[in-house]
Design a protein around this motif. Sequence first.
Motif, PDB file in Angstrom:
ATOM      1  N   LYS A  84     -14.880   7.931  16.436  1.00 27.36           N
ATOM      2  CA  LYS A  84     -15.842   7.484  15.433  1.00 27.36           C
ATOM      3  C   LYS A  84     -17.002   6.682  16.005  1.00 27.36           C
ATOM      4  O   LYS A  84     -18.023   6.545  15.372  1.00 27.36           O
ATOM      5  CB  LYS A  84     -15.136   6.705  14.327  1.00 27.36           C
ATOM      6  CG  LYS A  84     -14.318   5.535  14.818  1.00 27.36           C
ATOM      7  CD  LYS A  84     -13.764   4.712  13.666  1.00 27.36           C
ATOM      8  CE  LYS A  84     -12.455   5.191  13.106  1.00 27.36           C
ATOM      9  NZ  LYS A  84     -11.277   5.051  13.958  1.00 27.36           N
ATOM     10  N   ASP A 145     -13.774   9.064  -0.640  1.00 23.65           N
ATOM     11  CA  ASP A 145     -13.679   7.676  -1.074  1.00 23.65           C
ATOM     12  C   ASP A 145     -12.664   6.873  -0.278  1.00 23.65           C
ATOM     13  O   ASP A 145     -12.282   5.791  -0.689  1.00 23.65           O
ATOM     14  CB  ASP A 145     -13.399   7.593  -2.576  1.00 23.65           C
ATOM     15  CG  ASP A 145     -11.943   7.831  -2.909  1.00 23.65           C
ATOM     16  OD1 ASP A 145     -11.291   8.561  -2.145  1.00 23.65           O
ATOM     17  OD2 ASP A 145     -11.455   7.275  -3.901  1.00 23.65           O
ATOM     18  N   VAL A 150     -12.686  10.294   5.492  1.00 26.18           N
ATOM     19  CA  VAL A 150     -13.696  10.326   6.560  1.00 26.18           C
ATOM     20  C   VAL A 150     -13.038  10.788   7.870  1.00 26.18           C
ATOM     21  O   VAL A 150     -13.617  11.575   8.618  1.00 26.18           O
ATOM     22  CB  VAL A 150     -14.365   8.939   6.740  1.00 26.18           C
ATOM     23  CG1 VAL A 150     -15.468   9.017   7.788  1.00 26.18           C
ATOM     24  CG2 VAL A 150     -14.954   8.449   5.428  1.00 26.18           C
TER      25      VAL A 150
ATOM     26  N   PHE B  92     -19.254   5.761  12.586  1.00 24.78           N
ATOM     27  CA  PHE B  92     -18.390   4.659  12.132  1.00 24.78           C
ATOM     28  C   PHE B  92     -19.009   3.939  10.939  1.00 24.78           C
ATOM     29  O   PHE B  92     -18.311   3.291  10.170  1.00 24.78           O
ATOM     30  CB  PHE B  92     -18.075   3.682  13.273  1.00 24.78           C
ATOM     31  CG  PHE B  92     -19.179   2.723  13.584  1.00 24.78           C
ATOM     32  CD1 PHE B  92     -20.118   3.014  14.548  1.00 24.78           C
ATOM     33  CD2 PHE B  92     -19.278   1.513  12.901  1.00 24.78           C
ATOM     34  CE1 PHE B  92     -21.146   2.133  14.822  1.00 24.78           C
ATOM     35  CE2 PHE B  92     -20.312   0.626  13.168  1.00 24.78           C
ATOM     36  CZ  PHE B  92     -21.248   0.939  14.137  1.00 24.78           C
ATOM     37  N   LEU B  94     -20.084   5.341   8.340  1.00 24.63           N
ATOM     38  CA  LEU B  94     -19.535   5.975   7.133  1.00 24.63           C
ATOM     39  C   LEU B  94     -18.300   5.215   6.655  1.00 24.63           C
ATOM     40  O   LEU B  94     -18.111   5.018   5.466  1.00 24.63           O
ATOM     41  CB  LEU B  94     -19.140   7.423   7.414  1.00 24.63           C
ATOM     42  CG  LEU B  94     -20.259   8.449   7.523  1.00 24.63           C
ATOM     43  CD1 LEU B  94     -19.676   9.826   7.774  1.00 24.63           C
ATOM     44  CD2 LEU B  94     -21.087   8.469   6.231  1.00 24.63           C
ATOM     45  N   TYR B  95     -17.471   4.795   7.617  1.00 27.71           N
ATOM     46  CA  TYR B  95     -16.261   4.058   7.231  1.00 27.71           C
ATOM     47  C   TYR B  95     -16.628   2.765   6.522  1.00 27.71           C
ATOM     48  O   TYR B  95     -16.028   2.400   5.518  1.00 27.71           O
ATOM     49  CB  TYR B  95     -15.426   3.711   8.468  1.00 27.71           C
ATOM     50  CG  TYR B  95     -14.794   4.889   9.137  1.00 27.71           C
ATOM     51  CD1 TYR B  95     -13.507   5.303   8.781  1.00 27.71           C
ATOM     52  CD2 TYR B  95     -15.454   5.602  10.116  1.00 27.71           C
ATOM     53  CE1 TYR B  95     -12.919   6.386   9.400  1.00 27.71           C
ATOM     54  CE2 TYR B  95     -14.880   6.688  10.742  1.00 27.71           C
ATOM     55  CZ  TYR B  95     -13.605   7.076  10.382  1.00 27.71           C
ATOM     56  OH  TYR B  95     -13.025   8.149  10.986  1.00 27.71           O
ATOM     57  N   LEU B  97     -19.399   2.042   4.952  1.00 31.58           N
ATOM     58  CA  LEU B  97     -20.001   2.323   3.654  1.00 31.58           C
ATOM     59  C   LEU B  97     -18.911   2.670   2.619  1.00 31.58           C
ATOM     60  O   LEU B  97     -18.908   2.149   1.505  1.00 31.58           O
ATOM     61  CB  LEU B  97     -21.003   3.472   3.793  1.00 31.58           C
ATOM     62  CG  LEU B  97     -21.908   3.778   2.611  1.00 31.58           C
ATOM     63  CD1 LEU B  97     -22.733   2.571   2.204  1.00 31.58           C
ATOM     64  CD2 LEU B  97     -22.841   4.938   2.916  1.00 31.58           C
ATOM     65  N   ILE B  98     -17.996   3.520   3.023  1.00 33.88           N
ATOM     66  CA  ILE B  98     -16.933   3.949   2.107  1.00 33.88           C
ATOM     67  C   ILE B  98     -16.036   2.772   1.713  1.00 33.88           C
ATOM     68  O   ILE B  98     -15.683   2.612   0.543  1.00 33.88           O
ATOM     69  CB  ILE B  98     -16.086   5.067   2.772  1.00 33.88           C
ATOM     70  CG1 ILE B  98     -16.949   6.275   3.128  1.00 33.88           C
ATOM     71  CG2 ILE B  98     -14.880   5.443   1.929  1.00 33.88           C
ATOM     72  CD1 ILE B  98     -17.302   7.178   2.000  1.00 33.88           C
ATOM     73  N   GLU B  99     -15.695   1.934   2.681  1.00 33.18           N
ATOM     74  CA  GLU B  99     -14.857   0.762   2.382  1.00 33.18           C
ATOM     75  C   GLU B  99     -15.567  -0.171   1.410  1.00 33.18           C
ATOM     76  O   GLU B  99     -14.981  -0.686   0.460  1.00 33.18           O
ATOM     77  CB  GLU B  99     -14.544  -0.001   3.673  1.00 33.18           C
ATOM     78  CG  GLU B  99     -13.339   0.496   4.427  1.00 33.18           C
ATOM     79  CD  GLU B  99     -12.085   0.578   3.574  1.00 33.18           C
ATOM     80  OE1 GLU B  99     -11.643  -0.469   3.060  1.00 33.18           O
ATOM     81  OE2 GLU B  99     -11.556   1.695   3.392  1.00 33.18           O
ATOM     82  N   ILE B 101     -17.890   0.572  -0.712  1.00 36.22           N
ATOM     83  CA  ILE B 101     -17.958   1.172  -2.041  1.00 36.22           C
ATOM     84  C   ILE B 101     -16.620   1.031  -2.767  1.00 36.22           C
ATOM     85  O   ILE B 101     -16.572   0.718  -3.947  1.00 36.22           O
ATOM     86  CB  ILE B 101     -18.373   2.652  -1.932  1.00 36.22           C
ATOM     87  CG1 ILE B 101     -19.828   2.735  -1.489  1.00 36.22           C
ATOM     88  CG2 ILE B 101     -18.175   3.369  -3.264  1.00 36.22           C
ATOM     89  CD1 ILE B 101     -20.197   4.060  -0.901  1.00 36.22           C
ATOM     90  N   ARG B 102     -15.544   1.264  -2.049  1.00 34.89           N
ATOM     91  CA  ARG B 102     -14.205   1.126  -2.651  1.00 34.89           C
ATOM     92  C   ARG B 102     -14.007  -0.246  -3.252  1.00 34.89           C
ATOM     93  O   ARG B 102     -13.536  -0.398  -4.375  1.00 34.89           O
ATOM     94  CB  ARG B 102     -13.137   1.317  -1.573  1.00 34.89           C
ATOM     95  CG  ARG B 102     -12.577   2.682  -1.501  1.00 34.89           C
ATOM     96  CD  ARG B 102     -11.520   2.693  -0.428  1.00 34.89           C
ATOM     97  NE  ARG B 102     -10.201   2.480  -0.988  1.00 34.89           N
ATOM     98  CZ  ARG B 102      -9.451   3.472  -1.431  1.00 34.89           C
ATOM     99  NH1 ARG B 102      -9.877   4.708  -1.399  1.00 34.89           N
ATOM    100  NH2 ARG B 102      -8.261   3.228  -1.921  1.00 34.89           N
TER     101      ARG B 102
END
Lengths: 210, 210
Positions: A84, A145, A150, B92, B94-95, B97-99, B101-102
């Motif tokens: 990543k 999500d 990912v 990385f 993306l991780y 951002l996703i976290e 958002i969660r």
Amino acid sequence: MEPVRLRREKVVLDTSLFVNPEVRGDFGNTPTEAVEGFLFLAAQIPTLEFYMPSSIFKELLNFIEPDKISGDLFTILHQKSPRKHELTCPAFLLYELIEDIRERVNKGLRVAEKAVRGVSKGDEKEVIQSLRKNYRDALREGIIDSKEDVDLMLLAMELNALLVTVDYGVIEWAEKLGIRWLLPSKFKDYLLSSIKRVKEQITVGAEGGS
Amino acid sequence: MEPVRLRREKVVLDTSLFVNPEVRGDFGNTPTEAVEGFLFLAAQIPTLEFYMPSSIFKELLNFIEPDKISGDLFTILHQKSPRKHELTCPAFLLYELIEDIRERVNKGLRVAEKAVRGVSKGDEKEVIQSLRKNYRDALREGIIDSKEDVDLMLLAMELNALLVTVDYGVIEWAEKLGIRWLLPSKFKDYLLSSIKRVKEQITVGAEGGS
């Protein structure tokens, strides 16, 4: 004549294949049986390499009895996280992700407003329960999500692999990124066809060599 | 002796600099005056190039009277979108951002539940109004949540520019991506200091040449 070499191919697996009752039926009645059923077929296909992100494998371990599964689990199904910190993704995807989130956030607010308006007509406890369900549906369906989502996507991208998943959020992103994907319901046929092709090649190879 | 050459530098501007009343004061009392005030200083600094993403510039046009502003607006403040189909960002992110958002999505649900529980105690209309405010605060604060935010961040990345913004969501991402940033409240000083250095160089240059 030199026989045509079969292309080696990499496949990334999601847990749904073994865990989701609607999906795993092709391979076994329980998650443990489904893993064994998969390994039995996979062992016959030297041209395919199977991978699972470590995070997803950890999830899988909650559903199976590893003691009952042969060591093939580790030689055939490779656990590996995506790189990543080396991988990159196209920046225009950020726009799509942000737009998608915006829409969902607005949808979530409408769900919440509806719940508030519903309190006068219904039981508060029931209203909250249905709020939770509707809210999660509005915000989570069809979106990547979680860290695990990912992982799946990036590992398939890194390995240029075929991604086997039933998660539509991940599939949508696979489409954006040009990652090949297959629904688990087609995966047993995919393996059987691969076995057939390997056997054909062995026959052709044997004939060619005689 | 050859004079030391001043480094040319690129600067990406957010609208807040001209539009936000708490911020634009350094440059003028109205957005139009603030833009003129900025252009007056910027015109004296040949070592700096100023950019604004087209989407942000379009927003700015809603606040200013372009007819009253000199053509310097177009020669000094360049409008340009980032090359979003060529740029990449580290995976990385993306991780993260996703976290992020969660967490926000979960927070949004708690806000909604609280509102539902509050209906029995308050007026439904008021409850909905405060739900809207609290929900937006929970989900939007400190996050890049619009196309324009992504434009700012990517343009600064593409140009290796200094990013002038007051948006903490964008600043947080600038930090992750190694983009330099400056608060608008420091920007007038930054320009004045740049003017001083340009003048020093001209003096040094003239002495060096004599």
